[in-house]
Design an enzyme around this catalytic site. Sequence first.
Site, short mmCIF file in Angstrom:
data_model
loop_
_atom_site.label_atom_id
_atom_site.label_comp_id
_atom_site.label_asym_id
_atom_site.label_seq_id
_atom_site.Cartn_x
_atom_site.Cartn_y
_atom_site.Cartn_z
N ASP A 1 95.48 38.37 79.95
CA ASP A 1 94.86 37.97 78.70
C ASP A 1 93.72 37.24 78.90
OD1 ASP A 1 97.59 38.79 77.59
OD2 ASP A 1 98.44 36.87 78.49
N GLU A 2 92.96 37.60 79.83
CA GLU A 2 91.60 36.96 79.88
C GLU A 2 90.64 37.64 79.00
OE1 GLU A 2 93.08 38.38 82.43
OE2 GLU A 2 93.40 36.94 84.09
N GLN B 1 97.21 43.33 83.49
CA GLN B 1 97.76 42.00 84.13
C GLN B 1 96.48 41.47 84.93
OE1 GLN B 1 100.27 44.72 84.37
NE2 GLN B 1 100.66 44.22 82.50
N THR C 1 104.06 40.28 73.33
CA THR C 1 105.18 39.53 72.84
C THR C 1 105.46 38.48 71.79
OG1 THR C 1 105.10 37.88 74.81
CG2 THR C 1 106.19 39.85 75.23
N GLY D 1 82.78 34.70 71.11
CA GLY D 1 83.72 34.97 69.82
C GLY D 1 84.42 35.91 70.00
N LYS E 1 90.00 41.30 78.99
CA LYS E 1 89.44 42.69 79.79
C LYS E 1 88.97 43.57 78.63
CE LYS E 1 93.46 42.79 81.98
NZ LYS E 1 94.11 41.37 81.92
N HIS F 1 96.25 45.41 74.65
CA HIS F 1 94.49 45.05 74.13
C HIS F 1 94.28 45.67 72.82
CE1 HIS F 1 94.32 48.68 76.90
NE2 HIS F 1 94.39 49.22 75.83
N THR F 2 93.74 44.68 72.06
CA THR F 2 93.28 44.89 70.54
C THR F 2 91.88 45.69 70.57
OG1 THR F 2 94.42 42.98 70.34
CG2 THR F 2 93.14 43.71 68.32
P1 IMP Z 1 106.84 42.14 83.65
O1 IMP Z 1 105.33 42.73 83.88
O2 IMP Z 1 107.13 42.52 82.02
O3 IMP Z 1 107.63 42.30 84.50
O4 IMP Z 1 106.71 40.45 83.45
C1 IMP Z 1 106.19 39.72 84.65
C2 IMP Z 1 105.42 38.52 84.34
O5 IMP Z 1 104.08 39.03 83.99
C3 IMP Z 1 105.90 37.54 83.28
O6 IMP Z 1 105.50 36.59 83.42
C4 IMP Z 1 104.94 38.14 82.25
O7 IMP Z 1 104.80 37.29 81.14
C5 IMP Z 1 103.63 38.54 82.93
N1 IMP Z 1 103.13 39.74 82.07
C6 IMP Z 1 102.95 40.86 82.22
N2 IMP Z 1 102.23 41.58 81.55
C7 IMP Z 1 101.43 40.71 81.14
C8 IMP Z 1 100.07 40.76 80.63
O8 IMP Z 1 99.41 41.95 80.11
N3 IMP Z 1 99.40 39.64 80.35
C9 IMP Z 1 99.91 38.64 80.65
N4 IMP Z 1 101.15 37.94 81.34
C10 IMP Z 1 101.83 39.47 81.52
#
Ligand code: IMP
Length: 422
Positions: A14-15, A222, A299, A413, A17, A42-43
């Site tokens: 969530d930086e 990620q 989520t 922004g 990218k 990604h939006t």
């Molecule tokens: P999983 O990838 O659903 O198995 O989740 C494992 C961990 O990675 C959890 O803490 C999720 O919240 C985190 N995670 C997975 N995908 C993302 C992402 O795209 N952004 C931020 N956290 C992520």
Amino acid sequence: MAEVTVVLGLNYGDEGKGKVSTFLADKCDIALRCTGGNNAGHTVIINGNKIVFHLIPSGIVNNGTDAVIGNGVVIDPKVLFEEIDVLKKHNVDLSKLHISTRAHLIFPYHIVEDNLQEKLKEDDKVGTTARGIGPCYMDKANRIGLRVIDMYSDSFEKKLRRNIKNKNKVFKLFDFDTLNEEEIVKDYLKYRDMMKPYVCDTVSYLHKAIEENKRIVCEGAQATGLDMDLGDYPMVTSSNPTIGGIQTGSGLGAKDITNVYGVCKAYASRVGEGPFITEQVNEIGDKIRELGHEYGATTKRPRRCGWMDLVALKYAVRVNGITGLALNHLDTIGKLGKTKLCVGYKLNNKIYDEYSDDIIGFENEVEPIYEEFETTFDIQGETDYKKLPKEAKKYIERIEKHLGVPIKFIGTGPDNENIIIR
Ligand code: IMP
């Protein structure tokens, strides 16, 4: 000359990218995803509408940019076809989409297993996105996974039925609802036909593109802190979002990669469980969350927020071989008045200015060492570095000094155009 530019998250995802990838994709021939699945989000703005993509590289919305889902990605076909439908509605040319024969498929039983495993971990749950990502990668490592190419083999139905039966036995054992075998088989035979036009030997396709001097942008998913090997194991995702995952997840060679851009925010955030040394569980954390709109794209979960951590970032810069940085949300810290930057850790009277294994397991005892910056500025939408106030430049230069890498992109922004290119 061919160019391969990789965009990686340096913290916990969530930086932002997508913003950098979208900017780069404007100038590239191929947008590529190599790891993860629909746990990412990604939006993208299409015809003024905000759309969240989880699987298809967002670069596909640009005219002249092809999209490749590489072999390291895990694909939930239901999500894939929902995204394809949205793209079709916006008249995006889908003949530009290429899906690897070797990518593994997510099945409904992976999603049930994700929930079951989290439950069984009791106090040690990871806080996954519950999209079946981990269990799909587990089946891949266990050699019972089914890939895109397997759908076109005569033994596909037999293997799928075997897997469903075996998984149902486990679900029964733990009093979980079992899945309807016939329904799953029917759906996946349908997906097999629907996917056919996109299926491709993406390894050959990418190498041919390199021979033709094409420009490729890899959109990372990620981030380093969530890497299975180099992140905060076990509070990680089940793939390698670091540079190694880009290679194994695409088939590109080390010498093919031209640039590795690392993305971070002017503060930090994390979703799910796991260590977060600079987390602010207080009014400041709440303020950052509201100002930075820190709620999950996938989520919708509120993200944990805190200060930027140069110790963790230095580690991420090293393990990925970062050649340039993108710093997002500089405008957001301008609304905080004062911003802290973690420049070291103190643990058992020892000072650490770079990451060490000594920290593992002691994250809650680490005392972050902060420098404080005056950050009262309104730079929303600024695109010219020269016009940034002194305080903002001071923050940027301090980061560059610690990390030893230039900041090439600065987000000012929420819109894609709110970016300074240096
Ligand atoms: P999983 O990838 O659903 O198995 O989740 C494992 C961990 O990675 C959890 O803490 C999720 O919240 C985190 N995670 C997975 N995908 C993302 C992402 O795209 N952004 C931020 N956290 C992520």
